[in-house]
Design a protein around this motif. Structure first.
Motif, mmCIF file in Angstrom:
data_model
loop_
_atom_site.group_PDB
_atom_site.id
_atom_site.type_symbol
_atom_site.label_atom_id
_atom_site.label_comp_id
_atom_site.label_asym_id
_atom_site.label_seq_id
_atom_site.Cartn_x
_atom_site.Cartn_y
_atom_site.Cartn_z
ATOM 1 N N ASP A 1 0.853 -1.186 0.000
ATOM 2 C CA ASP A 1 0.000 0.000 0.000
ATOM 3 C C ASP A 1 0.887 1.233 0.000
ATOM 4 N N VAL A 2 0.572 2.164 -0.882
ATOM 5 C CA VAL A 2 1.326 3.420 -0.928
ATOM 6 C C VAL A 2 0.451 4.538 -0.362
ATOM 7 N N TYR A 3 0.994 5.269 0.594
ATOM 8 C CA TYR A 3 0.268 6.388 1.191
ATOM 9 C C TYR A 3 0.969 7.693 0.864
ATOM 10 N N ASN A 4 0.175 8.657 0.502
ATOM 11 C CA ASN A 4 0.718 9.959 0.140
ATOM 12 C C ASN A 4 1.040 10.761 1.398
ATOM 13 N N SER A 5 2.193 11.397 1.384
ATOM 14 C CA SER A 5 2.659 12.156 2.545
ATOM 15 C C SER A 5 3.051 13.550 2.098
ATOM 16 N N TYR A 6 2.464 14.556 2.730
ATOM 17 C CA TYR A 6 2.735 15.939 2.320
ATOM 18 C C TYR A 6 3.315 16.752 3.474
ATOM 19 N N GLY A 7 4.307 17.501 3.171
ATOM 20 C CA GLY A 7 4.849 18.423 4.156
ATOM 21 C C GLY A 7 5.808 19.372 3.501
ATOM 22 N N LEU A 8 6.220 20.375 4.244
ATOM 23 C CA LEU A 8 7.235 21.295 3.744
ATOM 24 C C LEU A 8 8.035 21.787 4.932
ATOM 25 N N SER A 9 9.296 22.064 4.690
ATOM 26 C CA SER A 9 10.189 22.412 5.805
ATOM 27 C C SER A 9 9.644 23.556 6.640
ATOM 28 N N GLU A 10 9.057 24.538 5.959
ATOM 29 C CA GLU A 10 8.575 25.720 6.674
ATOM 30 C C GLU A 10 7.523 25.358 7.717
ATOM 31 N N MET A 11 6.864 24.203 7.526
ATOM 32 C CA MET A 11 5.811 23.745 8.443
ATOM 33 C C MET A 11 6.248 22.446 9.118
ATOM 34 N N ASN A 12 7.474 22.325 9.546
ATOM 35 C CA ASN A 12 8.059 21.134 10.221
ATOM 36 C C ASN A 12 8.682 20.129 9.277
ATOM 37 N N GLY A 13 8.198 20.033 8.048
ATOM 38 C CA GLY A 13 8.625 18.936 7.178
ATOM 39 C C GLY A 13 7.466 17.961 7.018
ATOM 40 N N PRO A 14 7.744 16.662 6.915
ATOM 41 C CA PRO A 14 6.642 15.717 6.705
ATOM 42 C C PRO A 14 5.701 15.684 7.908
ATOM 43 N N GLY A 15 4.471 15.181 7.654
ATOM 44 C CA GLY A 15 3.523 15.067 8.765
ATOM 45 C C GLY A 15 2.520 16.195 8.812
ATOM 46 N N VAL A 16 2.504 17.063 7.809
ATOM 47 C CA VAL A 16 1.491 18.124 7.766
ATOM 48 C C VAL A 16 0.150 17.518 7.347
ATOM 49 N N ALA A 17 0.175 16.743 6.277
ATOM 50 C CA ALA A 17 -1.038 16.070 5.804
ATOM 51 C C ALA A 17 -0.634 14.695 5.298
ATOM 52 N N PHE A 18 -1.490 13.714 5.549
ATOM 53 C CA PHE A 18 -1.103 12.329 5.297
ATOM 54 C C PHE A 18 -2.360 11.528 5.003
ATOM 55 N N GLU A 19 -2.228 10.567 4.113
ATOM 56 C CA GLU A 19 -3.388 9.735 3.814
ATOM 57 C C GLU A 19 -3.640 8.707 4.912
ATOM 58 N N CYS A 20 -4.909 8.400 5.102
ATOM 59 C CA CYS A 20 -5.277 7.297 5.985
ATOM 60 C C CYS A 20 -5.504 6.075 5.089
ATOM 61 N N MET A 21 -6.001 4.994 5.671
ATOM 62 C CA MET A 21 -6.148 3.774 4.893
ATOM 63 C C MET A 21 -7.211 3.883 3.798
ATOM 64 N N GLU A 22 -8.038 4.905 3.857
ATOM 65 C CA GLU A 22 -9.038 5.098 2.795
ATOM 66 C C GLU A 22 -8.367 5.549 1.494
ATOM 67 N N LYS A 23 -7.170 6.091 1.582
ATOM 68 C CA LYS A 23 -6.409 6.570 0.423
ATOM 69 C C LYS A 23 -7.239 7.503 -0.452
ATOM 70 N N ASN A 24 -7.928 8.395 0.204
ATOM 71 C CA ASN A 24 -8.753 9.317 -0.558
ATOM 72 C C ASN A 24 -8.543 10.730 -0.013
ATOM 73 N N GLY A 25 -7.361 11.262 -0.263
ATOM 74 C CA GLY A 25 -7.027 12.585 0.244
ATOM 75 C C GLY A 25 -6.241 12.485 1.540
ATOM 76 N N MET A 26 -5.526 13.567 1.856
ATOM 77 C CA MET A 26 -4.643 13.558 3.021
ATOM 78 C C MET A 26 -5.231 14.412 4.143
ATOM 79 N N HIS A 27 -5.391 13.801 5.317
ATOM 80 C CA HIS A 27 -5.859 14.555 6.482
ATOM 81 C C HIS A 27 -4.795 15.577 6.868
ATOM 82 N N LEU A 28 -5.206 16.825 6.918
ATOM 83 C CA LEU A 28 -4.262 17.864 7.332
ATOM 84 C C LEU A 28 -4.536 18.126 8.817
ATOM 85 N N TRP A 29 -3.509 18.047 9.620
ATOM 86 C CA TRP A 29 -3.710 18.098 11.082
ATOM 87 C C TRP A 29 -4.084 19.504 11.510
#
Ligand code: ADP
Ligand code: ZN
Length: 430
Positions: A230-258
Motif C-alpha cells: 500500500d502506498v500512502y501519500n505524505s505531504y509536508g514542507l520544511s517551513e511547516m516542520n517537514g513531513p507530517g502536515v497532511a497524510f493519507e489514511c487507509m481510505e487513500k482518498n485525500g490527506m488529512h491535514l492536522w
C-alpha cells in the motif's frame, strides 16, 4: 487505529475553538517577538486583539518564501537562540535557503504528528521502517525518524541512493515500510526488475510513504502493483516542520491535514482571496503550535483542493487532494497552462513507459517530452517504436492540448537523482 484518538476525532466545533485559542496565542507571540510581523501588523494597522473569530485570520498579512529568505538567518525566530535545538534549511534551489528552527517542544510536536500518520496507516511497534529520504539539512528524513521512534518502530536510517545496499537492507532486516520519494521508488522498481527480484516473493514490504515531490495516482498504482504494497501519500514542507502536515489514511482518498496544528486556507493565487471548499487554489498555512518559529499565512505555492465531506476512517480533520502542482511550476505553452504532473499522469498510464522522463521546454514555445521505455518492450522493431511514439504523442496532446515532440529513449539514458527529481528543463530561460 489511532495514536491520539481524542484529538484525531475531535468534533469540528471543539476543533475550531481550539484553533481560535491557538491562533490568538500564535499571533501574540509572532507580533511580540518577530520584527517582520510587528512591522507588517502596523503597516496594515491591525493588532493581535483584532482576532476575535477564525475568519479574522484573513486580516493578517501573508508570509512569502521571499520573506523567510529576506530575514535569513535569524530574523523569523520568536525565541532566544538558546532555546533552539535544531536547524533545518529548505531544499529551495534558488537564492538563499530558508532557515527553519525547532525548540525541544517543536521537535516533540513534529514527531507526535508523524506518530499519528504512522499509526493511522497501520505502522506500529514491530515494524521496520527503511527511511530512504536524505538525512541532513532537509527535514524529510529526520522528522520521520523521530516520529517513528516515538511509535516504537525500528528505524533504518538508510538515506537515499546505493540501491544495492538498500535491497540488501530490505532482505536482511525484513523492512516492512519504506519512506521514499516517488522517483526513487520507480527507480528501485526498475533495478529490482532487472535483477529478477520480486518484492512480493522476496521481501517483507507492506507499505510505503511517498512524498516530497508531486506524483500521480497512476504512479501510485504502478508502485503498489510492483511491490505488492500500500502506498500512502505524505505531504509536508520544511517551513511547516517537514513531513507530517497532511497524510493519507487507509481510505487513500485525500490527506488529512492536522488542523489542530495548522490552519489551512485555500486562496486564489492571483487575488489572495479565500476560495470556497472544493475549489482548487493555493494552500496557505498558519502554524498553531510552533514555539521557535511561528509562521502566519504561509503561501506554500502548492495547488490543492479541500475534499468535501467526512472520511470513513472517523477522523474529523479535513482532507486535501493530491498536490495538483505548484503555482510557480506551471508551464505556459502557447497560452495553455500545463502542470508537469499532467504529463506524468499520462506517461505512467502507458505500460511500455518505464520510470524516467524529462520535459524540455525549447525556444519558440516547443515542448519536448523525453521518455525512457521499458526494457522488455524495447525489441528494436522500428514499427513498434513509431506506434508507441504516436500513441504517447496523441495521449499527451489530448491531456495538455499542445502537441509535444516525443523522444523515446533506452532505459537508463536519463540521469537519476537522489533527492527531488528535476523533471522540467526550461531552455527558454537559459
Ligand atoms: P522546497 O519548497 O524548497 O522544495 P521542501 O523540501 O520543504 O522545500 O519541499 C516542500 C515541497 O515539496 C512542498 O511545498 C511541495 O511542493 C512538495 N511536496 C512535498 N510533499 C509532496 C507530495 N506528497 N506531493 C506533492 N508535492 C509534495
Ligand atoms: Zn481518513
Amino acid at each position: 487505529m489511532f495514536w491520539q484518538k481524542d484529538i484525531e476525532t475531535i468534533s469540528r466545533r471543539a476543533l475550531e475553538a481550539l484553533q481560535l485559542k491557538r491562533l490568538k496565542q500564535t499571533v501574540r507571540l509572532a507580533c511580540k517577538n518577530i520584527p517582520f510581523y510587528q512591522e507588517n501588523f502596523s503597516a496594515l494597522n491591525i493588532k493581535p486583539r483584532d482576532i476575535i473569530a477564525l475568519k479574522d485570520i484573513q486580516k493578517l498579512p501573508f508570509t512569502a518564501r521571499e520573506d523567510l529568505r529576506a530575514n535569513y538567518p535569524f530574523g523569523m525566530l520568536a525565541v532566544d537562540t538558546e532555546q533552539v535545538v535544531r536547524l533545518h534549511t529548505s531544499s529551495g534551489t534558488t537564492g538563499k535557503p530558508k532557515a527553519i528552527f525547532f525548540s525541544k517542544k517543536d521537535i516533540s510536536q513534529a514527531a507526535e504528528l508523524i506518530a499519528r500518520c504512522l499509526v493511522m496507516t497501520g505502522t506500529t511497534k514491530g515494524d521496520v521502517l527503511q527511511n530512504m529520504m536524505t538525512y541532513g539539512l532537509f527535514t524529510g528524513a529526520l522528522v520521520m525518524h523521530y516520529g517513528a521512534e516515538k511509535v516504537g518502530v525500528l528505524v533504518i536510517p538508510a538515506g537515499p541512493g546505493n540501491t544495492q545496499r538498500q535491497i540488501a537492507l530490505m532482505q536482511d532486516f525484513k523492512s516492512t515500510t519504506l519512506h521514499i520519494t516517488p522517483s526513487y521508488a520507480l527507480y528501485l522498481a526498475s533495478v529490482m526488475g532487472n535483477e529478477g527480484i520480486d518484492p512480493k516473493r522476496d521481501l517483507s514490504l507492506r507499505r510505503a510513504y511517498l512524498g516530497s515531490e508531486p506524483y500521480s495516482e497512476e504512479t501510485r498504482n504502478k508502485i503498489e502493483k510492483f511491490f505488492g504494497i500500500d502506498v500512502y501519500n505524505s505531504y509536508g514542507l520544511s517551513e511547516m516542520n517537514g513531513p507530517g502536515v497532511a497524510f493519507e489514511c487507509m481510505e487513500k482518498n485525500g490527506m488529512h491535514l492536522w488542523e489542530d496544528n495548522f490552519i489551512m486556507e485555500i486562496i486564489d493565487p492571483e487575488t489572495g482571496e479565500n476560495l470556497p471548499e472544493g475549489e482548487k487554489g493555493e494552500l496557505v498555512l498558519t502554524t498553531l503550535c510552533r514555539e521557535a518559529m511561528p509562521i502566519l499565512r504561509y503561501r506554500t505555492r502548492d495547488i490543492v483542493m479541500i475534499i468535501p465531506g467526512r472520511c470513513a476512517c472517523g477522523r474529523t480533520h479535513r482532507r486535501i487532494s493530491r498536490i495538483i502542482g505548484r503555482s510557480d511550476d506551471m508551464i505556459i505553452i502557447r497560452g495553455v497552462n500545463i502542470f508537469p504532473q499532467q504529463i506524468e499522469r499520462v506517461l505512467m498510464g502507458i505500460k511500455a513507459v518505464a520510470q524516467n522522463y524529462q520535459i524540455v521546454l525549447e525556444a519558440y514555445d516547443r515542448i519536448t517530452v523525453r521518455v525512457e521505455i521499458s526494457k522488455d518492450l524495447f525489441d528494436g522493431r522500428v514499427e513498434h517504436l513509431v506506434n508507441l511514439r504516436n500513441e504517447i504523442t496523441e495521449k499527451l496532446r489530448s491531456e495538455i492540448l499542445v502537441r509535444p515532440t516525443v523522444e523515446l529513449l533506452e532505459p537508463g539514458t536519463l540521469p537519476v537523482t537522489e533527492g527531488k527529481a528535476t523533471r522540467v528543463i526550461d531552455k527558454r530561460t537559459l
